[in-house]
Design a protein around this motif. Sequence first.
Motif, short mmCIF file in Angstrom:
data_model
loop_
_atom_site.label_atom_id
_atom_site.label_comp_id
_atom_site.label_asym_id
_atom_site.label_seq_id
_atom_site.Cartn_x
_atom_site.Cartn_y
_atom_site.Cartn_z
N LEU A 10 0.92 -1.10 0.04
CA LEU A 10 -0.10 -0.12 -0.08
C LEU A 10 0.91 1.19 -0.18
CD1 LEU A 10 -2.48 -1.19 2.71
CD2 LEU A 10 -3.34 -0.47 0.43
N HIS A 11 2.18 1.03 -0.27
CA HIS A 11 3.10 2.33 -0.17
C HIS A 11 4.17 2.23 -1.08
CE1 HIS A 11 4.76 5.55 2.79
NE2 HIS A 11 5.10 5.87 1.53
N THR A 12 4.11 2.71 -2.16
CA THR A 12 5.21 2.66 -3.07
C THR A 12 5.31 3.94 -4.08
OG1 THR A 12 6.43 1.25 -4.82
CG2 THR A 12 3.94 1.50 -4.71
N ASP A 42 2.42 8.08 -5.05
CA ASP A 42 3.33 9.30 -5.43
C ASP A 42 3.07 10.48 -4.20
OD1 ASP A 42 5.39 8.33 -7.19
OD2 ASP A 42 3.76 8.04 -8.49
N HIS A 43 4.09 11.06 -4.13
CA HIS A 43 3.99 12.20 -3.22
C HIS A 43 3.21 13.54 -3.88
CE1 HIS A 43 7.00 10.90 -0.36
NE2 HIS A 43 7.84 10.61 -1.24
N ASN A 44 2.24 13.77 -3.45
CA ASN A 44 1.44 15.06 -3.78
C ASN A 44 1.09 14.98 -5.29
OD1 ASN A 44 1.45 16.11 -1.23
ND2 ASN A 44 3.57 17.22 -1.50
N GLU A 67 -2.26 8.03 -3.12
CA GLU A 67 -1.40 9.33 -2.81
C GLU A 67 -0.99 9.38 -1.53
OE1 GLU A 67 -3.52 12.85 -4.24
OE2 GLU A 67 -1.69 14.08 -4.17
N GLU A 68 0.35 9.98 -1.59
CA GLU A 68 1.16 10.25 -0.20
C GLU A 68 1.24 11.87 -0.25
OE1 GLU A 68 4.97 8.83 0.78
OE2 GLU A 68 4.71 9.09 3.01
N ILE A 69 0.52 12.60 0.77
CA ILE A 69 0.24 13.84 0.66
C ILE A 69 0.98 14.53 1.97
CG2 ILE A 69 -1.41 15.80 0.74
CD1 ILE A 69 -3.41 14.07 -0.81
N ASN A 79 4.34 14.74 8.86
CA ASN A 79 2.96 14.31 8.77
C ASN A 79 2.68 13.99 7.10
OD1 ASN A 79 2.40 15.44 11.43
ND2 ASN A 79 1.67 17.43 10.62
N HIS A 80 3.13 12.99 6.78
CA HIS A 80 2.90 12.46 5.72
C HIS A 80 1.49 11.55 5.81
CE1 HIS A 80 6.92 12.35 3.42
NE2 HIS A 80 6.49 13.48 4.00
N LEU A 81 0.69 11.86 5.01
CA LEU A 81 -0.69 11.05 4.93
C LEU A 81 -0.84 10.00 3.70
CD1 LEU A 81 -3.18 11.05 6.77
CD2 LEU A 81 -4.29 12.51 4.79
N ALA A 114 0.97 7.99 7.63
CA ALA A 114 2.27 7.15 7.30
C ALA A 114 3.39 7.32 8.18
CB ALA A 114 2.80 7.77 5.86
N HIS A 115 4.15 6.04 8.07
CA HIS A 115 5.45 6.10 9.02
C HIS A 115 5.49 6.97 10.22
CE1 HIS A 115 6.47 9.40 6.46
NE2 HIS A 115 6.65 8.53 5.42
N PRO A 116 4.41 6.84 11.22
CA PRO A 116 4.20 7.70 12.39
C PRO A 116 5.40 8.10 13.10
CG PRO A 116 2.57 6.04 12.30
CD PRO A 116 3.59 5.83 11.48
N ALA A 199 6.04 -0.86 2.17
CA ALA A 199 7.33 -0.96 1.80
C ALA A 199 7.88 0.42 1.61
CB ALA A 199 7.52 -1.67 0.34
N ASP A 200 7.10 1.39 1.39
CA ASP A 200 7.89 2.71 0.96
C ASP A 200 8.90 2.58 -0.19
OD1 ASP A 200 7.76 5.54 1.21
OD2 ASP A 200 8.21 5.59 3.17
N ALA A 201 8.52 1.76 -1.16
CA ALA A 201 9.52 1.57 -2.01
C ALA A 201 9.66 2.44 -3.05
CB ALA A 201 9.19 0.29 -2.81
ZN LIG Z 1 6.61 9.43 3.33
#
Ligand SMILES: [Zn+2]
Length: 356
Positions: A10-12, A42-44, A67-69, A79-81, A114-116, A199-201
Amino acid sequence: MDDYELVGNLHTHTVYSDGAGTHKDIAREALEAGLDFVVVTDHNVYVEGVDGYHYQGDRRVLILTGEEIHDPSRKPQRNHLLTYEARRELSTQAPSPQRLINAVGKAGGLSFLAHPEDPPAPLFDEESLSWVSWDVHGFNGLEIWNFMSEYKAHLTSWPEAIYFAFRPDLIPTRPSVEVLGRWDRLLASGQKVVAIGGADAHAWPVRKGPFRRVVFPYRYLFGCINTHVLAPTPPTGEVEADRGLIFDNLRKGRAFVANDRLAPSRGFRFTAQSGRGLHHMGDNVSAGFGVTLQVRLPSRAHVRLILHGRELRTWEASSYAVATVSEPGAYRIEASLWGHGRARGWIYSNPIFVTA
Ligand SMILES: [Zn+2]
Ligand SMILES: [Zn+2]
């Protein structure tokens, strides 16, 4: 009837933000890793028109877009969401985490912090990307386990960074104790907070003198920290139906997080039996005359039953565990295994909620 298990990440990231691969690369490597789905975050940037199944022989993988915002103007960065199924660009709301979470919910989407707990790596100019705005409400859950956050803790010197880049199996030990504590406190306060792992790959190519390595290939990471979603009906091969299957069940908390590299976790089940029948992770179960919790594991492991941070029971080297409970609360399971010289976290269930 047993559940259908959809294993995914769920995170790439792709070339649309700071990843090195394309959607096609990700699909190919996810197929090789045996995943059923990957959500690109992807970021934003909400990338449209890339969702769909990719095939290889008789295997298929569903690639979806989330999306990772974050707010790039925030100093320091925090604060990544992770957002799923909003299906529109919402990064303009990033300056206020609460407004962003509200907007995702209003769009019918899901949001996960994300990654708190994310350590800084000053040697590499990487700051902490922890979640700090803990006054927010209305989010769906927490990314309790993030591979890259664990790697960042090893970026204290080049030799250490390089050593772990070549021995990635030594990196995942367990989710951060602080994050699990946060999760248990949120659960104890009566909130339904769903855990995911990611993963945050990025598949970054790194060069330093003679050192050349992709840190870390998608294929490798897609075999590590994954989220397993359990569904009452099988996927159909039709994109809209199957994305619904994944996210409806994830929203309910019918899912678990595992390091599949340590040992394959397909087949793990955590259920409850009450006078009213069989219940699943995410369900409310009335305490009645007692609820029987049942755990099934694909390998023998050290198993812990946890209620709001309290360890209620443990089982040694077990592939089956059963306990009868009646105290209201959010019961969850952790399983660990011995690997690479130490005990390592393997499986983290979502809770079953026993009500008065
Ligand atoms: Zn992040
Ligand atoms: Zn990320």
